[in-house]
Design a protein around this motif. Structure first.
Motif, PDB file in Angstrom:
ATOM      1  N   GLY A  57      32.470  33.072 -56.920  1.00  0.00           N
ATOM      2  CA  GLY A  57      33.153  31.844 -57.235  1.00  0.00           C
ATOM      3  C   GLY A  57      34.607  31.808 -56.818  1.00  0.00           C
ATOM      4  N   VAL A  58      35.368  30.968 -57.497  1.00  0.00           N
ATOM      5  CA  VAL A  58      36.774  30.731 -57.178  1.00  0.00           C
ATOM      6  C   VAL A  58      37.636  31.156 -58.368  1.00  0.00           C
ATOM      7  CG1 VAL A  58      38.517  29.016 -56.587  1.00  0.00           C
ATOM      8  CG2 VAL A  58      36.204  28.830 -55.625  1.00  0.00           C
ATOM      9  N   LEU A  59      38.628  31.978 -58.068  1.00  0.00           N
ATOM     10  CA  LEU A  59      39.543  32.478 -59.095  1.00  0.00           C
ATOM     11  C   LEU A  59      40.935  31.930 -58.800  1.00  0.00           C
ATOM     12  CD1 LEU A  59      40.179  34.343 -61.506  1.00  0.00           C
ATOM     13  CD2 LEU A  59      40.397  36.235 -59.871  1.00  0.00           C
ATOM     14  N   GLN A  60      41.485  31.179 -59.772  1.00  0.00           N
ATOM     15  CA  GLN A  60      42.784  30.543 -59.568  1.00  0.00           C
ATOM     16  C   GLN A  60      43.807  31.058 -60.585  1.00  0.00           C
ATOM     17  OE1 GLN A  60      42.651  26.174 -59.111  1.00  0.00           O
ATOM     18  NE2 GLN A  60      40.403  26.339 -59.229  1.00  0.00           N
ATOM     19  N   PHE A  61      45.081  31.068 -60.167  1.00  0.00           N
ATOM     20  CA  PHE A  61      46.195  31.434 -61.042  1.00  0.00           C
ATOM     21  C   PHE A  61      47.186  30.274 -61.054  1.00  0.00           C
ATOM     22  CE2 PHE A  61      44.404  35.336 -59.284  1.00  0.00           C
ATOM     23  CZ  PHE A  61      44.169  36.086 -60.439  1.00  0.00           C
ATOM     24  N   PRO A  62      46.903  29.208 -61.814  1.00  0.00           N
ATOM     25  CA  PRO A  62      47.741  28.002 -61.768  1.00  0.00           C
ATOM     26  C   PRO A  62      49.153  28.234 -62.297  1.00  0.00           C
ATOM     27  CG  PRO A  62      46.157  27.871 -63.561  1.00  0.00           C
ATOM     28  CD  PRO A  62      45.785  29.073 -62.757  1.00  0.00           C
ATOM     29  N   GLU A  63      49.330  29.168 -63.213  1.00  0.00           N
ATOM     30  CA  GLU A  63      50.648  29.508 -63.741  1.00  0.00           C
ATOM     31  C   GLU A  63      50.608  30.956 -64.218  1.00  0.00           C
ATOM     32  OE1 GLU A  63      51.367  27.993 -67.892  1.00  0.00           O
ATOM     33  OE2 GLU A  63      49.781  26.576 -67.266  1.00  0.00           O
ATOM     34  N   THR A  64      51.761  31.538 -64.385  1.00  0.00           N
ATOM     35  CA  THR A  64      51.826  32.929 -64.808  1.00  0.00           C
ATOM     36  C   THR A  64      51.179  33.098 -66.178  1.00  0.00           C
ATOM     37  OG1 THR A  64      53.882  33.269 -63.587  1.00  0.00           O
ATOM     38  CG2 THR A  64      53.368  34.855 -65.326  1.00  0.00           C
ATOM     39  N   GLY A  65      50.238  34.032 -66.252  1.00  0.00           N
ATOM     40  CA  GLY A  65      49.565  34.323 -67.521  1.00  0.00           C
ATOM     41  C   GLY A  65      48.309  33.528 -67.761  1.00  0.00           C
ATOM     42  N   ARG A  66      47.938  32.599 -66.859  1.00  0.00           N
ATOM     43  CA  ARG A  66      46.723  31.802 -67.032  1.00  0.00           C
ATOM     44  C   ARG A  66      45.855  31.898 -65.781  1.00  0.00           C
ATOM     45  NH1 ARG A  66      44.840  30.278 -71.673  1.00  0.00           N
ATOM     46  NH2 ARG A  66      43.818  28.492 -70.640  1.00  0.00           N
ATOM     47  N   PHE A  67      44.547  31.740 -65.992  1.00  0.00           N
ATOM     48  CA  PHE A  67      43.622  31.737 -64.855  1.00  0.00           C
ATOM     49  C   PHE A  67      42.539  30.696 -65.083  1.00  0.00           C
ATOM     50  CE2 PHE A  67      41.276  34.310 -67.866  1.00  0.00           C
ATOM     51  CZ  PHE A  67      39.944  34.013 -67.613  1.00  0.00           C
ATOM     52  N   LEU A  68      41.920  30.255 -63.978  1.00  0.00           N
ATOM     53  CA  LEU A  68      40.714  29.419 -63.972  1.00  0.00           C
ATOM     54  C   LEU A  68      39.686  30.120 -63.104  1.00  0.00           C
ATOM     55  CD1 LEU A  68      42.332  25.883 -63.428  1.00  0.00           C
ATOM     56  CD2 LEU A  68      41.431  26.820 -65.585  1.00  0.00           C
ATOM     57  N   TRP A  69      38.439  30.168 -63.580  1.00  0.00           N
ATOM     58  CA  TRP A  69      37.405  30.879 -62.820  1.00  0.00           C
ATOM     59  C   TRP A  69      36.118  30.051 -62.885  1.00  0.00           C
ATOM     60  CZ3 TRP A  69      36.851  36.919 -63.273  1.00  0.00           C
ATOM     61  CH2 TRP A  69      36.058  37.393 -62.227  1.00  0.00           C
ATOM     62  N   SER A  70      35.677  29.634 -61.720  1.00  0.00           N
ATOM     63  CA  SER A  70      34.424  28.883 -61.632  1.00  0.00           C
ATOM     64  C   SER A  70      33.450  29.609 -60.720  1.00  0.00           C
ATOM     65  CB  SER A  70      34.691  27.463 -61.099  1.00  0.00           C
ATOM     66  OG  SER A  70      35.282  27.527 -59.806  1.00  0.00           O
ATOM     67  N   GLY A  71      32.157  29.376 -60.933  1.00  0.00           N
ATOM     68  CA  GLY A  71      31.136  29.976 -60.074  1.00  0.00           C
ATOM     69  C   GLY A  71      30.921  31.462 -60.311  1.00  0.00           C
ATOM     70  N   TYR A  72      31.122  31.952 -61.520  1.00  0.00           N
ATOM     71  CA  TYR A  72      30.968  33.394 -61.794  1.00  0.00           C
ATOM     72  C   TYR A  72      29.590  33.723 -62.377  1.00  0.00           C
ATOM     73  CZ  TYR A  72      32.227  31.887 -66.575  1.00  0.00           C
ATOM     74  OH  TYR A  72      32.280  31.255 -67.784  1.00  0.00           O
ATOM     75  N   GLN A  73      28.583  32.875 -62.132  1.00  0.00           N
ATOM     76  CA  GLN A  73      27.289  33.033 -62.787  1.00  0.00           C
ATOM     77  C   GLN A  73      26.653  34.409 -62.560  1.00  0.00           C
ATOM     78  OE1 GLN A  73      28.284  30.438 -61.090  1.00  0.00           O
ATOM     79  NE2 GLN A  73      27.991  28.597 -62.334  1.00  0.00           N
ATOM     80  N   LEU A  74      26.881  35.018 -61.407  1.00  0.00           N
ATOM     81  CA  LEU A  74      26.283  36.335 -61.135  1.00  0.00           C
ATOM     82  C   LEU A  74      26.866  37.434 -62.027  1.00  0.00           C
ATOM     83  CD1 LEU A  74      26.011  36.370 -57.218  1.00  0.00           C
ATOM     84  CD2 LEU A  74      24.183  36.022 -58.901  1.00  0.00           C
ATOM     85  N   LEU A  75      27.992  37.153 -62.654  1.00  0.00           N
ATOM     86  CA  LEU A  75      28.632  38.148 -63.533  1.00  0.00           C
ATOM     87  C   LEU A  75      28.296  37.917 -65.002  1.00  0.00           C
ATOM     88  CD1 LEU A  75      32.196  38.144 -61.918  1.00  0.00           C
ATOM     89  CD2 LEU A  75      30.342  39.790 -61.535  1.00  0.00           C
ATOM     90  N   SER A  76      27.537  36.885 -65.301  1.00  0.00           N
ATOM     91  CA  SER A  76      27.231  36.537 -66.689  1.00  0.00           C
ATOM     92  C   SER A  76      25.738  36.705 -66.959  1.00  0.00           C
ATOM     93  CB  SER A  76      27.659  35.089 -66.960  1.00  0.00           C
ATOM     94  OG  SER A  76      27.394  34.711 -68.278  1.00  0.00           O
TER      95      SER A  76
END
Length: 441
Positions: free
Chosen positions: A336-355
């Motif tokens: 999937g896609v791993l984003q760091f929109p601001e320091t200390g925060r993340f957004l992660w989509s499409g991680y189904q293979l890890l769950s």
């Protein structure tokens, strides 16, 4: 009323009869046996282990009447102070059996030190001692070591007798053992005249857990184990010392601080004592509410806790900023896609293979990210550190070793973390690779 008077009259007659009987026995010189002294009578040059003739036993007065060494004097001693035998030979045999500790006593260092029914720290308390109290050592015993944290306190278990005849077991860590033939009778604690620079240093500083110094020296600051409120605070002005940690607060009101013969400092009126190991390191000891001895190490730091926390947070933020400076979004065909929109925060989509094996189901799409865990120094050539993710829908942190390069972000999942340090890599690790994305998704 008449019945009450008759009872009083009868009781008085009985007392007079017993007194006359005692006088008669004493005057005729008869003996009821021989006794072994359990506690010395220095005024009559009698020592524990001496065998003396016993003339009278008074259960009303709770005393024996015994003879001195030359049998010319008579004196009364409490019943507990004599072990009575029918013959002189039996008494001498008993005295010989306990001869090793005949002259051995001890002075108590702290208030509240327990005497127990057996030589182990979980045994029932039968007596609580006071600071400066003198007790008699009867014999050494085998017992369970007394622990402070993961370490055993130095000392031995002794069967002891108090100055009122109470018997039990006491651990010697908080005892000063003396030979009565050499003891001068001086107080166990004395106040030195003139200023004491060591005491001044002790009282004028705040002391923090010694583990913080270890973290500073290793450059591995675990913010979960640091708080400006935690430490040992001597309370020089308030006369209330305080120990505070993650378990709560303990306070120790005291009247003064005096230096003992063995160099420790005792906070009079409390069970608290302090040993100064080095100028910037101390060992604080006390007896808790359950009668258990406690020992904690503290250190004086060059930096305040507030500055330690501030500097560590700045270091962690700089790590995350270095990742964001390469790209604020990273993509992987499998994870999937791993984003760091601001320091200390993340957004992660499409991680189904890890769950749910790595990322719990229902964790959500984002959360907090920190550089809160460290790697062994020998791994620094293979990894830059650890990124820890905590999803908003989960209570646990998920840890990944990471390596950042111009080609992207490489992550390797790890499970073995203790005290904010990765202990080992997984045998079959899950490795993720994310390439820098051209846009934020």
């Amino acid at each position: 009323m008449i019945f009450s008077l008759n009872r009083r009259f009868s009781a008085n007659i009985l007392r007079i009869f017993l007194l006359l009987s005692l006088l008669a026995v004493s005057s005729c010189g008869g003996k009821i046996g021989y006794g072994v002294l359990a506690w010395s009578v220095p005024d009559h040059d009698l020592h524990a282990g001496d065998v003396v003739p016993v003339f009278v036993q008074s259960n009303i007065g709770k005393v024996y009447v015994i003879g001195s060494k030359d049998s010319k004097d008579r004196l009364e001693v409490p019943l507990w102070q004599i072990q009575l035998y029918k013959s002189r030979s039996a008494a001498r045999k008993a005295a010989q059996r306990d001869a090793e500790y005949r002259y051995t006593y001890a002075l108590v260092k702290i208030d509240g030190l327990p005497i127990r029914s057996a030589p182990e720290n979980t045994a029932r308390q039968v007596y609580r001692l006071r600071a400066g109290q003198q007790i008699k050592l009867v014999r050494k015993g085998e017992g369970a070591p007394v622990m402070s944290g993961n370490s055993a306190l130095p000392g031995d278990w002794y069967e002891v007798m108090t100055d009122d005849g109470s018997l039990g077991w006491c651990y010697s860590y908080n005892l000063t053992i003396i030979d009565e033939r050499e003891y001068t009778g001086e107080q166990i604690v004395q106040t030195d005249s003139g200023p004491d620079p060591v005491l001044e240093n002790l009282l004028s500083r705040a002391w923090y857990p010694d583990s913080w110094r270890t973290m500073i020296e290793s450059s591995r600051i675990d913010l979960d184990k640091i708080s400006p409120q935690w430490g040992f605070f001597p309370g020089r002005d308030s006369l209330v010392a305080r120990i505070e940690d993650e378990t709560g607060v303990r306070t120790f009101p005291y009247s003064s601080v005096v230096r003992g013969d063995d160099g420790d400092y005792r906070f009079e009126g409390s069970t608290l004592s302090v040993q100064v190991r080095r100028r910037n390191s101390i060992l604080v000891q006390f007896t808790d509410e359950n009668g258990m001895p406690q020992a904690h190490y503290f250190a004086a730091l060059d930096s305040s806790p507030e500055s330690l926390v501030s500097e560590e947070r700045a270091r962690r933020d700089s790590v995350l900023e270095s990742i964001r400076s390469l790209s604020r979004a990273f993509s992987s065909g499998n994870y999937g896609v791993l984003q760091f929109p601001e320091t200390g925060r993340f957004l992660w989509s499409g991680y189904q293979l890890l769950s749910p094996q790595i990322i719990p189901a229902g964790s959500g799409a984002g959360g907090s990210v920190e550089n809160r865990v460290f790697i062994p120094a020998s791994w620094s050539g293979d990894f830059d550190g650890v990124l820890s993710f905590k999803f908003d829908g989960s209570d646990s942190w998920i840890h990944f070793l990471y390596q950042l390069s111009s080609e992207g972000l490489k992550l390797e999942h790890v499970l073995s973390v203790k005290d904010a340090l990765v202990q080992s890599r997984n045998l079959t690790p899950t490795v993720l690779f994310f390439s820098p994305a051209n846009e934020v998704y």
